[in-house]
Scaffold this active site. Structure first.
Site, PDB file in Angstrom:
ATOM      1  N   SER A 101       0.822  -1.208   0.000  1.00  0.00           N
ATOM      2  CA  SER A 101       0.000   0.000   0.000  1.00  0.00           C
ATOM      3  C   SER A 101       0.856   1.258   0.000  1.00  0.00           C
ATOM      4  O   SER A 101       1.645   1.494   0.915  1.00  0.00           O
ATOM      5  CB  SER A 101      -0.912   0.017   1.224  1.00  0.00           C
ATOM      6  OG  SER A 101      -1.447   1.306   1.427  1.00  0.00           O
ATOM      7  N   LYS A 161     -14.890   0.046  -4.468  1.00  0.00           N
ATOM      8  CA  LYS A 161     -15.204   1.459  -4.734  1.00  0.00           C
ATOM      9  C   LYS A 161     -16.675   1.694  -5.065  1.00  0.00           C
ATOM     10  O   LYS A 161     -17.201   2.779  -4.833  1.00  0.00           O
ATOM     11  CB  LYS A 161     -14.334   1.993  -5.870  1.00  0.00           C
ATOM     12  CG  LYS A 161     -12.872   2.191  -5.508  1.00  0.00           C
ATOM     13  CD  LYS A 161     -12.125   2.863  -6.653  1.00  0.00           C
ATOM     14  CE  LYS A 161     -10.685   3.113  -6.305  1.00  0.00           C
ATOM     15  NZ  LYS A 161      -9.966   3.867  -7.356  1.00  0.00           N
ATOM     16  N   SER A 174      -0.561   4.105   0.364  1.00  0.00           N
ATOM     17  CA  SER A 174      -1.231   4.951   1.349  1.00  0.00           C
ATOM     18  C   SER A 174      -0.658   4.783   2.752  1.00  0.00           C
ATOM     19  O   SER A 174      -0.397   5.769   3.451  1.00  0.00           O
ATOM     20  CB  SER A 174      -2.737   4.660   1.369  1.00  0.00           C
ATOM     21  OG  SER A 174      -3.314   4.917   0.121  1.00  0.00           O
ATOM     22  N   ALA A 215     -10.848   2.428 -13.435  1.00  0.00           N
ATOM     23  CA  ALA A 215      -9.969   3.602 -13.421  1.00  0.00           C
ATOM     24  C   ALA A 215     -10.387   4.639 -14.452  1.00  0.00           C
ATOM     25  O   ALA A 215     -10.116   5.835 -14.289  1.00  0.00           O
ATOM     26  CB  ALA A 215      -8.525   3.172 -13.658  1.00  0.00           C
ATOM     27  N   GLY A 255       1.491   8.429 -13.263  1.00  0.00           N
ATOM     28  CA  GLY A 255       0.441   8.581 -12.264  1.00  0.00           C
ATOM     29  C   GLY A 255       0.914   8.805 -10.843  1.00  0.00           C
ATOM     30  O   GLY A 255       0.095   8.811  -9.917  1.00  0.00           O
TER      31      GLY A 255
END
Length: 246
Positions: free
Chosen positions: A14, A64, A16, A131, A229
């Site tokens: 991850s 999501k 994040s 995406a 990205g």
């Protein structure tokens, strides 16, 4: 303690968690932690947020869309895109009130905008998975018309074989939303005629590992401006932090 984290499945690695753990240390943000919550079935989500210390959640695949069942409010981008990747959790009378956001759109638009020139009025989007949803939203918002390019025939899309010299003269923004070129498959890329790309083109790849994908490498060799990205990822993370603390 304020808890934040990422839900998805699987969560083998991850960005994040690393980003926020380093942020908390560097900025001396006390009493905050960011963890991974690998949830295979979204039906487990209410049990997670029953923890009153949880203040914010990021969402990745495959949840999501499914997580929207549990959201009380949606921001404009999340509602139009039909996907949530950031949730702000407030407690009112002991009950969790959840607002869903889509920071993919914010991250993409903010990182793309400085590269746009007057002739960038039409785009090709490679891939039509999850995406691509935020990409379409942003292009529509910016007034950039687009075509979606896919490997298999689908309504509202064109096939890779249709991308030719004439089309590339007209469509000068090229956006890869597929995993092609992502490590370890670094030699793959969208199958388009790169020899017809020019200095008027802008190629944007949502892939950031490696930082220079085959798609970007071949585009740059033909004179195009390129962008990966990675900045989009940082912008998404910082936008989440802003949402959770505003």
């Amino acid at each position: 303690m304020k808890k934040f984290g990422l839900i998805g499945f699987p969560l083998s690695h991850s960005f994040s968690k690393k980003h926020f753990t380093e942020k908390f240390a560097q900025e001396q943000i006390a009493d905050c932690e960011y963890d991974l919550y690998p949830i295979e079935n979204i039906s487990s989500f209410p049990e997670l947020i029953a923890d009153e210390e949880i203040c914010g959640i990021n969402v990745t695949i495959p949840h999501k869309v499914g997580v929207m069942t549990y959201i009380n409010q949606l921001d404009e981008a999340a509602a139009e895109i039909g996907a949530v990747n950031c949730i702000d959790i407030r407690r009112e009378n002991g009950k969790a009130v959840l607002k869903g956001y889509n920071t993919d759109a914010y991250g993409f638009e903010t990182s793309l905008f400085p590269f746009l020139k007057e002739h960038h009025t039409k785009a090709l989007i490679f891939g039509d998975g999850g995406a691509a949803k935020a990409i379409k939203y942003v292009l529509h918002k910016l007034g950039i018309s687009f075509l979606v390019v896919t490997r298999k025939p689908a309504e509202g899309t064109i096939l890779y074989e249709a991308v030719n010299e004439e089309m590339l003269r007209e469509y000068t923004v090229l956006i890869n939303t597929t995993p092609l070129g992502m490590s370890p498959n670094v030699d793959s890329c969208p199958q388009i005629p790169y020899e017809f790309i020019t200095e008027k083109h802008l190629s944007y790849d949502l892939v950031y590992n490696p930082e220079l994908t085959k798609f970007l490498e071949r585009s740059a060799a033909s004179g195009a401006a390129i962008k990966n990205g990675l900045e989009m990822l940082y912008l998404q993370a910082e936008r989440s932090w802003y949402i959770w603390n505003s």
